[in-house]
Scaffold this motif. Structure first.
Motif, short mmCIF file in Angstrom:
data_model
loop_
_atom_site.label_atom_id
_atom_site.label_comp_id
_atom_site.label_asym_id
_atom_site.label_seq_id
_atom_site.Cartn_x
_atom_site.Cartn_y
_atom_site.Cartn_z
N HIS A 260 48.93 46.57 30.70
CA HIS A 260 48.23 45.53 31.47
C HIS A 260 47.80 46.03 32.84
CE1 HIS A 260 52.51 44.85 32.44
NE2 HIS A 260 52.06 44.59 33.63
N GLN A 261 48.62 46.94 33.44
CA GLN A 261 48.20 47.48 34.74
C GLN A 261 46.94 48.31 34.59
OE1 GLN A 261 49.26 46.40 37.37
NE2 GLN A 261 51.41 45.84 37.25
N ILE B 4 44.09 45.89 34.24
CA ILE B 4 43.75 45.30 35.54
C ILE B 4 42.97 46.29 36.39
CG2 ILE B 4 44.76 44.50 37.72
CD1 ILE B 4 46.90 43.10 36.04
N GLU C 33 39.46 46.36 35.12
CA GLU C 33 38.72 45.17 35.55
C GLU C 33 38.30 45.28 37.01
OE1 GLU C 33 37.52 43.02 33.69
OE2 GLU C 33 38.65 43.36 31.86
N LYS C 34 39.24 45.77 37.83
CA LYS C 34 38.97 45.94 39.26
C LYS C 34 37.78 46.88 39.44
CE LYS C 34 42.74 46.00 42.60
NZ LYS C 34 43.99 46.70 42.85
N ASP D 69 35.52 47.60 37.28
CA ASP D 69 34.33 46.95 36.73
C ASP D 69 33.67 46.03 37.74
OD1 ASP D 69 32.49 46.07 34.80
OD2 ASP D 69 33.75 44.36 34.31
N ILE D 70 34.51 45.18 38.38
CA ILE D 70 33.98 44.23 39.36
C ILE D 70 33.39 44.98 40.55
CG2 ILE D 70 34.62 42.43 41.00
CD1 ILE D 70 36.70 41.55 38.87
N ARG E 289 30.07 46.44 39.60
CA ARG E 289 29.04 45.40 39.52
C ARG E 289 28.55 44.99 40.89
NH1 ARG E 289 29.17 41.95 34.43
NH2 ARG E 289 30.56 43.08 33.06
#
Lengths: 98, 141
Positions: A63-64, A67, A70-71, A73-74, A77
Motif C-alpha cells: 500500500h505504501q 500511495i 498515486e502521489k 501521478d498527481i 498531472r
C-alpha cells in the motif's frame, strides 16, 4: 441593525488599512518550474523505488508503494497542467497581430 | 492542507490495519498450538493502536486535528486457556485435560471481517482524496 443617522460612523469598526506587503524577492518563473519538475521527478523516483522493492519481495509494503505511485501521478498531472497553461499563453502571444 | 498529509494519514491507517490483520492471522494459525517457547499453550495476541500527531512542532488547528495511526504494542490476552479433555494427548495433565490456546476461532473470523472492512474504508477515503485532487486540476479546463 445599525442606524447610520443616530449612531454615526463612530460605532462602525474602521476597516484595517490594507497592509501592502513588502515586495518579496520573487523567484523567476523558470526557477519555479525547474523546482516543480525536480520535485515531480523525486516523487516518481521514490514511487519507482518502492514499487521495485515490492516486486523484489523486499520489506516494502504494497500500500505504501501504491500511495507513492498515486502521489507521483498527481504531481505529474499538476505539472502537466502548468505546462499546458504556459504553452497556451505562449501560443496566445505568438498569435498576436503586430 | 496539503494532499500529501491526507495520503500520509491514509497510509498509516492502512499499515495499522495490515498489522491487525497479521496479528489475527497469527492467532488463527496458532489456534491449536500447545507448545510455545515461553511454555504452555499459545496466547491470543491483540494489537493496540494509538494515534500520533501528524506533524511535530507548531501547526494550524487542522494539523493538530489530523492524527496518524500506529501500532502502540502487541499485548497478550491473559484469559485462562481452554481446557479440552483429551487423555491421549502428550500435554494432558493428570485429569486428562489439555490446555489449549485461548483463541476463539469464531471471534477471530469476525475480527478478520472487521479489519478487512476498515481497510476497504481507508482505501475508499484515499481514492476519494485522489479524485478530489484530480478534479482540482480540471479547474479552468
Amino acid at each position: 441593525m445599525h442606524d447610520i443617522l443616530i449612531k454615526g460612523i463612530g460605532s462602525y469598526a474602521t476597516p484595517a488599512l490594507k497592509q501592502t506587503a513588502a515586495p518579496t524577492p520573487s523567484a523567476p518563473f523558470g526557477d519555479m518550474l525547474k523546482g516543480a519538475v525536480q520535485e515531480t521527478n523525486n516523487l516518481l523516483q521514490e514511487a519507482e523505488g518502492s514499487a521495485l522493492k515490492v516486486v523484489a519481495g523486499d520489506t516494502g509494503s504494497l500500500h505504501q508503494a501504491m500511495i507513492a505511485l498515486e502521489k507521483a501521478d498527481i504531481s505529474f498531472r499538476a505539472l502537466l497542467q502548468v505546462r499546458n497553461k504556459v504553452l497556451e499563453a505562449y501560443q496566445e502571444i505568438m498569435r498576436m497581430q503586430i | 492542507m496539503d494532499i500529501s498529509d491526507t495520503l500520509k494519514v491514509c497510509g498509516s491507517a492502512l499499515s495499522a490495519q495490515r498489522a491487525r490483520m497479521d496479528v489475527i492471522t497469527s492467532n488463527l494459525a496458532n489456534a491449536d498450538v500447545t507448545r510455545t517457547a515461553e511454555g504452555g499453550p499459545y496466547r491470543k495476541k491483540i494489537a493496540v493502536l494509538a494515534s500520533e500527531k501528524l506533524k511535530e512542532g507548531f501547526g494550524g488547528t487542522l494539523q493538530d486535528a489530523m492524527k496518524t495511526v500506529k501500532v502502540a504494542e502487541i499485548v497478550e490476552d491473559m484469559s485462562p486457556p481452554r481446557m479440552v479433555h483429551d487423555p491421549a494427548h502428550p500435554e494432558a495433565n493428570a485429569n486428562g485435560y489439555v490446555a489449549m490456546p485461548n483463541v476463539n476461532v469464531i471471534s477471530e473470523m469476525a475480527d478478520l471481517i472487521v479489519v478487512g472492512r476498515a481497510y476497504e474504508a481507508m482505501v475508499t477515503a484515499l481514492d476519494a482524496t485522489k479524485n478530489m485532487a484530480i478534479k482540482t486540476l480540471e479547474i479552468g479546463k
